[in-house]
Design an enzyme around this catalytic site. Sequence first.
Site, mmCIF file in Angstrom:
data_model
loop_
_atom_site.group_PDB
_atom_site.id
_atom_site.type_symbol
_atom_site.label_atom_id
_atom_site.label_comp_id
_atom_site.label_asym_id
_atom_site.label_seq_id
_atom_site.Cartn_x
_atom_site.Cartn_y
_atom_site.Cartn_z
ATOM 1 N N SER A 129 0.798 -1.223 0.000
ATOM 2 C CA SER A 129 0.000 0.000 0.000
ATOM 3 C C SER A 129 0.828 1.269 0.000
ATOM 4 C CB SER A 129 -0.950 0.007 1.202
ATOM 5 O OG SER A 129 -0.232 -0.159 2.408
ATOM 6 N N HIS A 134 -0.382 6.354 5.880
ATOM 7 C CA HIS A 134 -0.007 6.066 4.493
ATOM 8 C C HIS A 134 0.231 7.365 3.725
ATOM 9 C CE1 HIS A 134 -1.373 2.078 5.476
ATOM 10 N NE2 HIS A 134 -0.924 1.640 4.304
#
Length: 284
Positions: free
Chosen positions: A37, A264
């Site tokens: 990711s 993220h």
Amino acid sequence: MMLRRLVPAFAAVLLASFLSAGVASAAPGPYVALGDSAAAGPLIPNPDLSFLGCLRSTANYPKLVAQQLGLTIKDVTCSGADTVDMTNPQETDLGTAPPQFDALTPDTAVVTLHIGGNDAGLTGLAESCLNLLPPPFGDSCMEENTAGGRDVYGERVAAVGPKVAAVLDGIHARSPNARVFVVGYTHYIRNNGCYPRVQVWGKDANYVQAKVDQLNGVLADAAAADGATYVDLRTPGVGHDVCQSSSVRWVEPFIPGNVAAPLHPNARGMAGMAQVVGAAISAG
């Protein structure tokens, strides 16, 4: 770092505009992007509709690099992926993703590999370090994971090295003429953190970043032993960590201020990373 437990319904709210990049001088292709990711870009607008289960963004750095360099891209990065998912199907909340190595062919010219964080469990580590109350309330994740003279996550990170080496061997076996770039993880949290703005105690912030830095060292060593090129995203990420304002940071804190997954990269981060990775490929 990586996110295995994302609520699929979030994909429905991705309505922001697509982030574009300028076109630079052309480089050989096709280009295959492998990874987790940190490369896929979960929840960054707009979603890549080719397989929703991987939560890939159309504005992740692999796609931006392909635009910049004029490359044809096969982006098979997938949120939650680890080294096993290079050669095995990956189960997601929205179906089964094929092994990422299926994208590799004998004529593949460029490969980026961004993997290892899930093997080491670094997202779980960061989540375990969340403390809503200041010391001495709560528990220190650093103290828990280094009790008795043992470094639990240090051991997990060290074990990633042989796994990445095996992945690199597999890439060369399938795409013997490809130039391979092993991409490291960016700078997530500054020294001593910024509690309570980001709810991780200072010593725990230092432990988390130390494990990310250790993983980057493992990835760099694996790349060097293989003859691949290591791409450092940690150095250019300094000053863009989760403690910075939403208009500066490359990665989001537990409660995002930009449309991106917690812990993220956001769209700004992907754009910055694309410049670094694209420059490495061009120089190669």
